[in-house]
Design a protein around this motif. Structure first.
Motif, PDB file in Angstrom:
ATOM      1  N   ARG A  46       0.861  -1.185   0.000  1.00 35.18           N
ATOM      2  CA  ARG A  46       0.000   0.000   0.000  1.00 35.18           C
ATOM      3  C   ARG A  46       0.898   1.235   0.000  1.00 35.18           C
ATOM      4  O   ARG A  46       1.613   1.487   0.950  1.00 35.18           O
ATOM      5  CB  ARG A  46      -0.915   0.024   1.221  1.00 35.18           C
ATOM      6  CG  ARG A  46      -1.987  -1.028   1.157  1.00 35.18           C
ATOM      7  CD  ARG A  46      -2.973  -0.661   0.045  1.00 35.18           C
ATOM      8  NE  ARG A  46      -4.031  -1.632  -0.050  1.00 35.18           N
ATOM      9  CZ  ARG A  46      -4.257  -2.384  -1.106  1.00 35.18           C
ATOM     10  NH1 ARG A  46      -3.497  -2.305  -2.159  1.00 35.18           N
ATOM     11  NH2 ARG A  46      -5.256  -3.218  -1.135  1.00 35.18           N
ATOM     12  N   GLY A  47       0.845   1.962  -1.081  1.00 32.00           N
ATOM     13  CA  GLY A  47       1.627   3.190  -1.193  1.00 32.00           C
ATOM     14  C   GLY A  47       2.874   2.982  -2.027  1.00 32.00           C
ATOM     15  O   GLY A  47       3.554   1.982  -1.910  1.00 32.00           O
ATOM     16  N   PHE A  48       3.117   3.905  -2.886  1.00 36.89           N
ATOM     17  CA  PHE A  48       4.313   3.950  -3.729  1.00 36.89           C
ATOM     18  C   PHE A  48       4.404   2.790  -4.720  1.00 36.89           C
ATOM     19  O   PHE A  48       5.494   2.397  -5.110  1.00 36.89           O
ATOM     20  CB  PHE A  48       5.580   4.072  -2.867  1.00 36.89           C
ATOM     21  CG  PHE A  48       5.528   5.257  -1.955  1.00 36.89           C
ATOM     22  CD1 PHE A  48       5.661   6.542  -2.464  1.00 36.89           C
ATOM     23  CD2 PHE A  48       5.297   5.104  -0.599  1.00 36.89           C
ATOM     24  CE1 PHE A  48       5.582   7.652  -1.626  1.00 36.89           C
ATOM     25  CE2 PHE A  48       5.221   6.205   0.245  1.00 36.89           C
ATOM     26  CZ  PHE A  48       5.367   7.480  -0.277  1.00 36.89           C
ATOM     27  N   GLU A  49       3.245   2.224  -5.140  1.00 37.80           N
ATOM     28  CA  GLU A  49       3.274   1.193  -6.178  1.00 37.80           C
ATOM     29  C   GLU A  49       3.734   1.749  -7.519  1.00 37.80           C
ATOM     30  O   GLU A  49       4.262   1.022  -8.333  1.00 37.80           O
ATOM     31  CB  GLU A  49       1.876   0.562  -6.359  1.00 37.80           C
ATOM     32  CG  GLU A  49       1.483  -0.383  -5.273  1.00 37.80           C
ATOM     33  CD  GLU A  49       0.805   0.303  -4.093  1.00 37.80           C
ATOM     34  OE1 GLU A  49       0.517  -0.398  -3.129  1.00 37.80           O
ATOM     35  OE2 GLU A  49       0.589   1.521  -4.129  1.00 37.80           O
ATOM     36  N   LEU A 106      -4.795   4.527  -5.941  1.00 36.39           N
ATOM     37  CA  LEU A 106      -3.715   5.387  -6.414  1.00 36.39           C
ATOM     38  C   LEU A 106      -4.097   6.808  -6.012  1.00 36.39           C
ATOM     39  O   LEU A 106      -5.128   7.330  -6.442  1.00 36.39           O
ATOM     40  CB  LEU A 106      -3.540   5.265  -7.924  1.00 36.39           C
ATOM     41  CG  LEU A 106      -3.284   3.843  -8.436  1.00 36.39           C
ATOM     42  CD1 LEU A 106      -3.168   3.830  -9.949  1.00 36.39           C
ATOM     43  CD2 LEU A 106      -2.047   3.245  -7.788  1.00 36.39           C
ATOM     44  N   ARG A 107      -3.267   7.408  -5.164  1.00 32.47           N
ATOM     45  CA  ARG A 107      -3.618   8.675  -4.535  1.00 32.47           C
ATOM     46  C   ARG A 107      -2.739   9.824  -5.011  1.00 32.47           C
ATOM     47  O   ARG A 107      -1.532   9.650  -5.179  1.00 32.47           O
ATOM     48  CB  ARG A 107      -3.489   8.530  -3.017  1.00 32.47           C
ATOM     49  CG  ARG A 107      -4.391   7.437  -2.467  1.00 32.47           C
ATOM     50  CD  ARG A 107      -3.912   6.903  -1.172  1.00 32.47           C
ATOM     51  NE  ARG A 107      -2.600   6.275  -1.368  1.00 32.47           N
ATOM     52  CZ  ARG A 107      -1.838   5.825  -0.374  1.00 32.47           C
ATOM     53  NH1 ARG A 107      -2.228   5.933   0.863  1.00 32.47           N
ATOM     54  NH2 ARG A 107      -0.674   5.271  -0.634  1.00 32.47           N
ATOM     55  N   LEU A 156       0.416   9.159  -7.424  1.00 31.59           N
ATOM     56  CA  LEU A 156       0.113  10.003  -8.585  1.00 31.59           C
ATOM     57  C   LEU A 156       0.571  11.437  -8.349  1.00 31.59           C
ATOM     58  O   LEU A 156       0.828  11.842  -7.212  1.00 31.59           O
ATOM     59  CB  LEU A 156      -1.400  10.006  -8.848  1.00 31.59           C
ATOM     60  CG  LEU A 156      -2.053   8.652  -9.084  1.00 31.59           C
ATOM     61  CD1 LEU A 156      -3.567   8.794  -9.163  1.00 31.59           C
ATOM     62  CD2 LEU A 156      -1.506   7.991 -10.335  1.00 31.59           C
ATOM     63  N   ALA A 157       0.585  12.205  -9.431  1.00 35.65           N
ATOM     64  CA  ALA A 157       0.921  13.623  -9.337  1.00 35.65           C
ATOM     65  C   ALA A 157      -0.122  14.341  -8.482  1.00 35.65           C
ATOM     66  O   ALA A 157      -1.269  13.887  -8.363  1.00 35.65           O
ATOM     67  CB  ALA A 157       0.951  14.242 -10.738  1.00 35.65           C
ATOM     68  N   ASN A 158       0.258  15.446  -7.908  1.00 34.31           N
ATOM     69  CA  ASN A 158      -0.670  16.231  -7.099  1.00 34.31           C
ATOM     70  C   ASN A 158      -1.858  16.748  -7.904  1.00 34.31           C
ATOM     71  O   ASN A 158      -2.910  17.045  -7.340  1.00 34.31           O
ATOM     72  CB  ASN A 158       0.052  17.401  -6.432  1.00 34.31           C
ATOM     73  CG  ASN A 158       0.886  16.932  -5.256  1.00 34.31           C
ATOM     74  OD1 ASN A 158       0.510  16.046  -4.518  1.00 34.31           O
ATOM     75  ND2 ASN A 158       2.050  17.548  -5.093  1.00 34.31           N
TER      76      ASN A 158
END
Length: 117
Positions: free
Chosen positions: A7-10, A80-81, A86-88
């Protein structure tokens, strides 16, 4: 079975997913056409990373995942956040399987593109 529950940074590299809301009104017409478009843009590393994540989800044998991690009736998915994967400038995106573990059932809102179904 080894089950990667990251979870995170995939996503590595740069990836931007945005939704554009479009409206078009023809001159003299009262009808307005409204539609949304989803744009997925990335650098080569970002696009390849998304492709790798999609292949991992597609290739996962959900039936072999321990019920503790993926109960019967659930579907493998990743969030995907913005600002993390993802980009801001992106919107939050959830990518996942359509078929549920143990049943293979698709969710109720799904409408097939196949007109015969």
């Amino acid at each position: 079975m080894k089950y990667k529950r990251t979870r995170g940074f995939e996503i590595q590299g740069h990836l931007d997913i945005v939704v554009f809301h479009n409206e078009e009104k023809n001159e003299g017409e009262t009808e307005t056409f409204i539609w949304d478009e989803v744009f997925i843009h990335g650098n080569p590393e970002g696009l390849k990373s998304l492709a790798k994540l999609l292949l991992e989800i597609a290739d996962l044998n959900q039936e072999k995942v321990n019920d503790k991690y993926l109960p019967v009736g659930a579907r493998e998915h990743y969030h995907l956040r913005p600002g993390v994967e993802l980009a801001n400038s992106s919107v939050e995106v959830i990518v996942g399987r359509l078929d549920a573990k143990g049943t293979g059932v698709f969710y109720d809102k799904y409408i097939s593109k196949d007109k015969s179904e």
